[in-house]
Design a protein around this motif. Sequence first.
Motif, PDB file in Angstrom:
ATOM      1  N   ALA A  66       0.823  -1.208   0.000  1.00 36.24           N
ATOM      2  CA  ALA A  66       0.000   0.000   0.000  1.00 36.24           C
ATOM      3  C   ALA A  66       0.861   1.264   0.000  1.00 36.24           C
ATOM      4  O   ALA A  66       0.550   2.234  -0.699  1.00 36.24           O
ATOM      5  N   ALA A  67       1.952   1.261   0.744  1.00 33.99           N
ATOM      6  CA  ALA A  67       2.835   2.433   0.808  1.00 33.99           C
ATOM      7  C   ALA A  67       3.509   2.680  -0.540  1.00 33.99           C
ATOM      8  O   ALA A  67       3.586   3.822  -1.007  1.00 33.99           O
ATOM      9  N   ARG A  68       3.972   1.611  -1.195  1.00 37.85           N
ATOM     10  CA  ARG A  68       4.589   1.771  -2.511  1.00 37.85           C
ATOM     11  C   ARG A  68       3.551   2.235  -3.529  1.00 37.85           C
ATOM     12  O   ARG A  68       3.818   3.105  -4.356  1.00 37.85           O
ATOM     13  N   ALA A  69       2.359   1.686  -3.462  1.00 41.91           N
ATOM     14  CA  ALA A  69       1.298   2.075  -4.398  1.00 41.91           C
ATOM     15  C   ALA A  69       0.920   3.540  -4.218  1.00 41.91           C
ATOM     16  O   ALA A  69       0.741   4.268  -5.199  1.00 41.91           O
ATOM     17  N   LYS A  70       0.819   3.977  -2.986  1.00 44.57           N
ATOM     18  CA  LYS A  70       0.476   5.380  -2.713  1.00 44.57           C
ATOM     19  C   LYS A  70       1.549   6.300  -3.304  1.00 44.57           C
ATOM     20  O   LYS A  70       1.226   7.306  -3.940  1.00 44.57           O
ATOM     21  N   PHE A  71       2.801   5.941  -3.121  1.00 47.97           N
ATOM     22  CA  PHE A  71       3.879   6.751  -3.667  1.00 47.97           C
ATOM     23  C   PHE A  71       3.847   6.753  -5.195  1.00 47.97           C
ATOM     24  O   PHE A  71       3.986   7.808  -5.821  1.00 47.97           O
ATOM     25  N   LEU A  72       3.646   5.589  -5.822  1.00 42.63           N
ATOM     26  CA  LEU A  72       3.625   5.539  -7.287  1.00 42.63           C
ATOM     27  C   LEU A  72       2.448   6.305  -7.867  1.00 42.63           C
ATOM     28  O   LEU A  72       2.580   6.938  -8.914  1.00 42.63           O
ATOM     29  N   TRP A  89      11.141   6.273 -13.068  1.00 42.62           N
ATOM     30  CA  TRP A  89      11.047   5.282 -12.004  1.00 42.62           C
ATOM     31  C   TRP A  89      10.611   3.933 -12.555  1.00 42.62           C
ATOM     32  O   TRP A  89       9.993   3.836 -13.613  1.00 42.62           O
ATOM     33  N   ALA A  90      10.960   2.906 -11.822  1.00 44.17           N
ATOM     34  CA  ALA A  90      10.521   1.543 -12.145  1.00 44.17           C
ATOM     35  C   ALA A  90      10.391   0.769 -10.843  1.00 44.17           C
ATOM     36  O   ALA A  90      11.233   0.899  -9.948  1.00 44.17           O
ATOM     37  N   GLU A  91       9.334   0.011 -10.735  1.00 45.19           N
ATOM     38  CA  GLU A  91       9.180  -0.925  -9.619  1.00 45.19           C
ATOM     39  C   GLU A  91       9.588  -2.291 -10.126  1.00 45.19           C
ATOM     40  O   GLU A  91       9.137  -2.717 -11.204  1.00 45.19           O
ATOM     41  N   GLU A 109       5.210   3.635 -19.330  1.00 43.74           N
ATOM     42  CA  GLU A 109       3.966   3.012 -19.786  1.00 43.74           C
ATOM     43  C   GLU A 109       2.882   3.193 -18.730  1.00 43.74           C
ATOM     44  O   GLU A 109       2.436   2.233 -18.111  1.00 43.74           O
ATOM     45  N   PRO A 110       2.423   4.441 -18.514  1.00 44.14           N
ATOM     46  CA  PRO A 110       1.427   4.661 -17.460  1.00 44.14           C
ATOM     47  C   PRO A 110       0.121   3.932 -17.716  1.00 44.14           C
ATOM     48  O   PRO A 110      -0.600   3.620 -16.773  1.00 44.14           O
ATOM     49  N   ASP A 111      -0.185   3.650 -18.967  1.00 42.14           N
ATOM     50  CA  ASP A 111      -1.438   2.951 -19.262  1.00 42.14           C
ATOM     51  C   ASP A 111      -1.337   1.449 -19.027  1.00 42.14           C
ATOM     52  O   ASP A 111      -2.319   0.728 -19.107  1.00 42.14           O
ATOM     53  N   ARG A 112      -0.135   0.958 -18.745  1.00 43.00           N
ATOM     54  CA  ARG A 112       0.063  -0.469 -18.510  1.00 43.00           C
ATOM     55  C   ARG A 112      -0.572  -0.915 -17.192  1.00 43.00           C
ATOM     56  O   ARG A 112      -0.955  -2.053 -17.030  1.00 43.00           O
ATOM     57  N   TRP A 113      -0.650  -0.028 -16.246  1.00 43.46           N
ATOM     58  CA  TRP A 113      -1.292  -0.327 -14.974  1.00 43.46           C
ATOM     59  C   TRP A 113      -2.240   0.816 -14.651  1.00 43.46           C
ATOM     60  O   TRP A 113      -1.975   1.964 -14.951  1.00 43.46           O
ATOM     61  N   LEU A 114      -3.340   0.498 -14.076  1.00 45.69           N
ATOM     62  CA  LEU A 114      -4.349   1.504 -13.770  1.00 45.69           C
ATOM     63  C   LEU A 114      -4.212   1.961 -12.333  1.00 45.69           C
ATOM     64  O   LEU A 114      -4.038   1.139 -11.448  1.00 45.69           O
ATOM     65  N   PRO A 115      -4.286   3.280 -12.071  1.00 43.90           N
ATOM     66  CA  PRO A 115      -4.159   3.762 -10.704  1.00 43.90           C
ATOM     67  C   PRO A 115      -5.127   3.083  -9.740  1.00 43.90           C
ATOM     68  O   PRO A 115      -4.785   2.867  -8.594  1.00 43.90           O
ATOM     69  N   GLY A 116      -6.314   2.712 -10.191  1.00 42.14           N
ATOM     70  CA  GLY A 116      -7.261   2.028  -9.305  1.00 42.14           C
ATOM     71  C   GLY A 116      -6.739   0.713  -8.774  1.00 42.14           C
ATOM     72  O   GLY A 116      -7.115   0.261  -7.718  1.00 42.14           O
ATOM     73  N   GLU A 117      -5.820   0.096  -9.517  1.00 41.65           N
ATOM     74  CA  GLU A 117      -5.245  -1.171  -9.074  1.00 41.65           C
ATOM     75  C   GLU A 117      -4.272  -0.968  -7.931  1.00 41.65           C
ATOM     76  O   GLU A 117      -3.916  -1.903  -7.253  1.00 41.65           O
ATOM     77  N   LEU A 118      -3.825   0.269  -7.727  1.00 41.10           N
ATOM     78  CA  LEU A 118      -2.805   0.527  -6.736  1.00 41.10           C
ATOM     79  C   LEU A 118      -3.358   0.907  -5.372  1.00 41.10           C
ATOM     80  O   LEU A 118      -2.619   1.018  -4.424  1.00 41.10           O
TER      81      LEU A 118
END
Length: 119
Positions: A66-72, A89-91, A109-118
Amino acid sequence: MGYDRNHAIVVSSWSLALLTEVRERATGCGNRASEIIKYVINDGGAFMVAPDGSKEGWEESEKGDAARAKFLQWADSQRYADGSTPLRWAEVQFADDERVSIVTKHFDEPDRWLPGELT
């Protein structure tokens, strides 16, 4: 019972002043971050958001995720109107019990993952 799988984030920028702010944001989100390391040549540098050290499925691992997702989410929201960003950046996922090491998310590739998933 859990299994080993580490996640870390590497962040770089041409601006040391910006990196200082970004590192503060990363730690403010609950992450542990390295010091900023200056590039050998040119301006700028990089730092790492360290893995949480917990096995997957454990409470501390969930907090780390959750902390990494919030930061990303925050880092990705810093894009300019044209979609560009001074942050790189890269995770990465590594040291996995199944021997899977991959880049899980990255700035280009911001569209590769959706912010809602984070969240």
